[in-house]
Motif scaffolding. Structure first.
Motif, short mmCIF file in Angstrom:
data_model
loop_
_atom_site.label_atom_id
_atom_site.label_comp_id
_atom_site.label_asym_id
_atom_site.label_seq_id
_atom_site.Cartn_x
_atom_site.Cartn_y
_atom_site.Cartn_z
N ASN A 29 27.55 8.43 -23.18
CA ASN A 29 27.56 7.41 -22.37
C ASN A 29 26.06 6.74 -22.13
O ASN A 29 25.94 5.37 -22.20
CB ASN A 29 27.91 7.75 -20.82
N ALA A 30 25.18 7.52 -22.12
CA ALA A 30 23.76 7.08 -21.94
C ALA A 30 23.50 6.41 -23.51
O ALA A 30 22.54 5.39 -23.34
CB ALA A 30 22.75 8.25 -21.69
N ALA A 31 23.89 6.99 -24.50
CA ALA A 31 23.73 6.28 -25.74
C ALA A 31 24.23 4.87 -25.97
O ALA A 31 23.52 4.20 -26.40
CB ALA A 31 24.15 7.26 -26.84
N SER A 32 25.60 5.01 -25.35
CA SER A 32 26.05 3.60 -25.28
C SER A 32 25.69 2.60 -24.53
O SER A 32 25.58 1.67 -24.72
CB SER A 32 27.67 4.00 -24.91
N ASN A 33 25.07 3.11 -23.21
CA ASN A 33 24.38 2.06 -22.63
C ASN A 33 23.23 1.49 -23.07
O ASN A 33 22.91 0.36 -22.87
CB ASN A 33 24.03 2.79 -21.18
N ALA A 34 22.43 2.48 -23.53
CA ALA A 34 21.14 1.79 -24.44
C ALA A 34 21.59 0.89 -25.53
O ALA A 34 20.91 0.00 -25.70
CB ALA A 34 20.40 3.36 -25.07
N THR A 35 22.37 1.39 -26.35
CA THR A 35 22.80 0.12 -27.42
C THR A 35 23.29 -0.97 -26.70
O THR A 35 22.84 -2.07 -27.32
CB THR A 35 24.07 1.04 -28.04
N ASN A 36 24.06 -0.98 -25.53
CA ASN A 36 24.40 -2.32 -24.99
C ASN A 36 23.38 -2.84 -24.48
O ASN A 36 23.17 -4.04 -24.66
CB ASN A 36 25.45 -1.71 -23.87
N ASN A 37 22.47 -2.37 -23.73
CA ASN A 37 21.06 -2.97 -23.58
C ASN A 37 20.27 -3.53 -24.43
O ASN A 37 19.82 -4.64 -24.14
CB ASN A 37 20.29 -1.90 -22.41
#
Length: 72
Positions: A59-67
């Motif tokens: 989830n953190a990696a996905s959030n970083a990608t989205n950001n």
């Protein structure tokens, strides 16, 4: 594999302690069963914690990608 090894060790230790305590066989068997169940629950909890940690990392990696995508 490690779960069965942990259960075997807990059962052996419980039976060894029960043999030295002079208690009844029924109480000893119940204590051994409870110890085995506790070990099983601890193993399940550890597995769940590991899975949750992996999900959190994903989830953190996905959030970083989205950001990063939103910043463009």
């Amino acid at each position: 594999m490690t779960k069965s090894i942990a259960l075997s060790l807990v059962l052996a230790a419980s039976l060894g302690l029960a043999a030295c305590s002079g208690g009844t066989a029924e109480n000893s068997a119940n204590n051994a069963a409870n110890s085995a169940e506790n070990a099983s629950n601890a193993a399940d909890n550890a597995m769940n914690a590991a899975l949750n940690a992996a999900d959190n990392a994903a989830n953190a990696a996905s959030n970083a990608t989205n950001n990063a995508a939103n910043a463009m």
